[in-house]
Design an enzyme around this catalytic site. Sequence first.
Site, PDB file in Angstrom:
ATOM      1  N   GLU A 205       9.273   0.995  11.327  1.00 12.17           N
ATOM      2  CA  GLU A 205      10.607   2.014  11.133  1.00 12.17           C
ATOM      3  C   GLU A 205       9.690   3.173  11.386  1.00 12.17           C
ATOM      4  OE1 GLU A 205      12.120   5.053  10.317  1.00 12.17           O
ATOM      5  OE2 GLU A 205      12.234   4.579   8.186  1.00 12.17           O
TER       6      GLU A 205
ATOM      7  N   GLU B 146       9.552  15.542  16.486  1.00 12.31           N
ATOM      8  CA  GLU B 146      10.046  15.416  15.070  1.00 12.31           C
ATOM      9  C   GLU B 146       9.263  16.547  14.105  1.00 12.31           C
ATOM     10  OE1 GLU B 146      10.974  11.873  12.161  1.00 12.31           O
ATOM     11  OE2 GLU B 146       8.960  11.758  13.008  1.00 12.31           O
TER      12      GLU B 146
ATOM     13  N   LYS C 275       0.820  -1.034  -0.156  1.00 15.79           N
ATOM     14  CA  LYS C 275      -0.050   0.106  -0.151  1.00 15.79           C
ATOM     15  C   LYS C 275       0.802   1.327   0.034  1.00 15.79           C
ATOM     16  CE  LYS C 275      -1.870   2.765   2.946  1.00 15.79           C
ATOM     17  NZ  LYS C 275      -1.943   3.918   2.188  1.00 15.79           N
TER      18      LYS C 275
ATOM     19  N   GLY D  32       6.482   4.908   8.983  1.00 20.93           N
ATOM     20  CA  GLY D  32       5.643   6.033   9.154  1.00 20.93           C
ATOM     21  C   GLY D  32       5.834   6.858  10.635  1.00 20.93           C
ATOM     22  N   SER D  33       4.853   7.386  11.222  1.00 16.30           N
ATOM     23  CA  SER D  33       4.712   8.108  12.267  1.00 16.30           C
ATOM     24  C   SER D  33       4.819   6.826  13.747  1.00 16.30           C
ATOM     25  CB  SER D  33       3.621   9.118  12.617  1.00 16.30           C
ATOM     26  OG  SER D  33       2.527   8.403  12.785  1.00 16.30           O
ATOM     27  N   THR D  34       5.334   7.296  14.604  1.00 18.44           N
ATOM     28  CA  THR D  34       5.300   6.590  15.858  1.00 18.44           C
ATOM     29  C   THR D  34       3.805   6.137  16.488  1.00 18.44           C
ATOM     30  OG1 THR D  34       7.706   6.952  16.373  1.00 18.44           O
ATOM     31  CG2 THR D  34       6.144   6.312  18.274  1.00 18.44           C
TER      32      THR D  34
ATOM     33  N   VAL E  82       1.025   5.999  14.571  1.00 18.61           N
ATOM     34  CA  VAL E  82       0.315   4.936  13.829  1.00 18.61           C
ATOM     35  C   VAL E  82       0.840   3.683  13.941  1.00 18.61           C
ATOM     36  CG1 VAL E  82      -0.285   4.427  11.468  1.00 18.61           C
ATOM     37  CG2 VAL E  82      -0.369   6.809  12.169  1.00 18.61           C
ATOM     38  N   GLY E  83       2.249   3.708  14.167  1.00 18.54           N
ATOM     39  CA  GLY E  83       3.032   2.543  14.190  1.00 18.54           C
ATOM     40  C   GLY E  83       2.559   1.912  15.553  1.00 18.54           C
TER      41      GLY E  83
ATOM     42  N   CYS F  35      13.130  10.580   8.483  1.00 20.76           N
ATOM     43  CA  CYS F  35      13.207  10.294   9.735  1.00 20.76           C
ATOM     44  C   CYS F  35      14.585  10.173  10.502  1.00 20.76           C
ATOM     45  CB  CYS F  35      12.743   8.844   9.757  1.00 20.76           C
ATOM     46  SG  CYS F  35      10.796   8.652   9.786  1.00 20.76           S
TER      47      CYS F  35
END
Length: 453
Positions: free
Chosen positions: A229, A356, A154, A207-209, A211-212, A263
């Site tokens: 990551e 960030e 995706k 992606g972002s922490t 969403v992770g 990142c």
Amino acid sequence: MAATQVVNPATEQVVASVEPTDAAATDAAIERARRAASEWREVAPGDRARLLRRFAEAVDADVERLARLEVDNAGHTIGNARWEAGNVRDVLHFAAGMPERLSGKQIPVAGGLDVTFQEPLGVVGVIVPWNFPMPIAAWGFAPALAAGNAVVLKPAELTPLTALRLGELAREAGLPEHVFQVLPGKGSVVGQRFVTHPAVRKVVFTGSTEVGKQIMAGCAEQVKRVTLELGGKSANIVFADADLERAAATAPYGVFDNAGQDCCARSRILVQRSVFDRFLELLEPAVRGVRVGDPGAEDTEMGPLISAAHRERVAAFVEPSTKVAFTGHRPEGPGFWYPPTVVLPTAPTDRVLTEEVFGPVVAVLPFDDEAEAVRLANDTEYGLSGSIWTNDLGRALRVSRGVEAGNLSVNSHSSVRYWTPFGGFKQSGLGRELGPDAALAFTETKNVFIATQ
């Protein structure tokens, strides 16, 4: 579902319209991948390797087209975009060596023979961000395919074009149908089905922490494997004994590359106090000299941000009370431009130091000694990357061991090499991508004991 309008961030013009994949189509694609995976795993390792090399050769022949797509879709400079397309080619070539080397072990035991096998997982879902759409996709799909898995990928809603082209190239190269499928669409639809569908055995997410964490929690419901990551707040540590001219001249490219949308960006520069003022004097012309403009021009060094909304988010970090040391250039007119910006924080709690930014803003602050440098570098929830500038080898090793980050460079800003592992500490993620063991992350170890007595 309405088609997604893909916008060129340098011109604000629509360059393509892409039909999103809905939940039913995602489920159908996963089912096709499940069936394809059962056949792909049986392909002889040498034949799997040859197909991956053909895929790499197809990418190589298409590098310029892929690069121009990324310039239009993501606003990447043409030089960077060519490197990114070339990285896909190189990662595929590197992964092509894995099927014939993905071996198990023979373990000495009493009363029989014990052997291990590295079995493919089945279907792997790869979720790709908008900042580096091509290479990050390849870091997930290439070793997964090499290990005998099928992949559903995706791309980010904002940047689907190069992923769709890679899907076409895979088919042109002769990969079996449905072994590699690209599913553009919303993360809340396509990505969510990767997390919840039982046939997807692993999710790779960059992606972002925030969403992770959601993906990790969702995968936990099925004890589903993840590689994550996530965010970064990397430090660029400059000691007084370093080559200050070189450290200052290269510092802008450690943070402003891809307009800071990285990142690994060294968005905190820590400078030993005795050379702090001199470093700023050297840094200013380097920052003002960054060529910002048309990403399709050969001499451009920094392009636009990805969207108007993201530009507003980045600008919010430079508050009225923020002490701005100096800024670089930005074009006038259409485009989501933001100038390279250097700020001097006044408190350790300043947002620009703790969060960030993901844009071309860097904070510079002094430190007194080695211990304080390590403490400041580690004063973040992230631990992805960083740089250490010193001519003292012992110090370089001590600080490298002391800094909590997965990828460090001494007298360099290089974070990524496809032949070495890549990943983060703390809330920068879980697992490692790239490197010689990348395919192992897409396998299960099976142990078999055969009695001989």
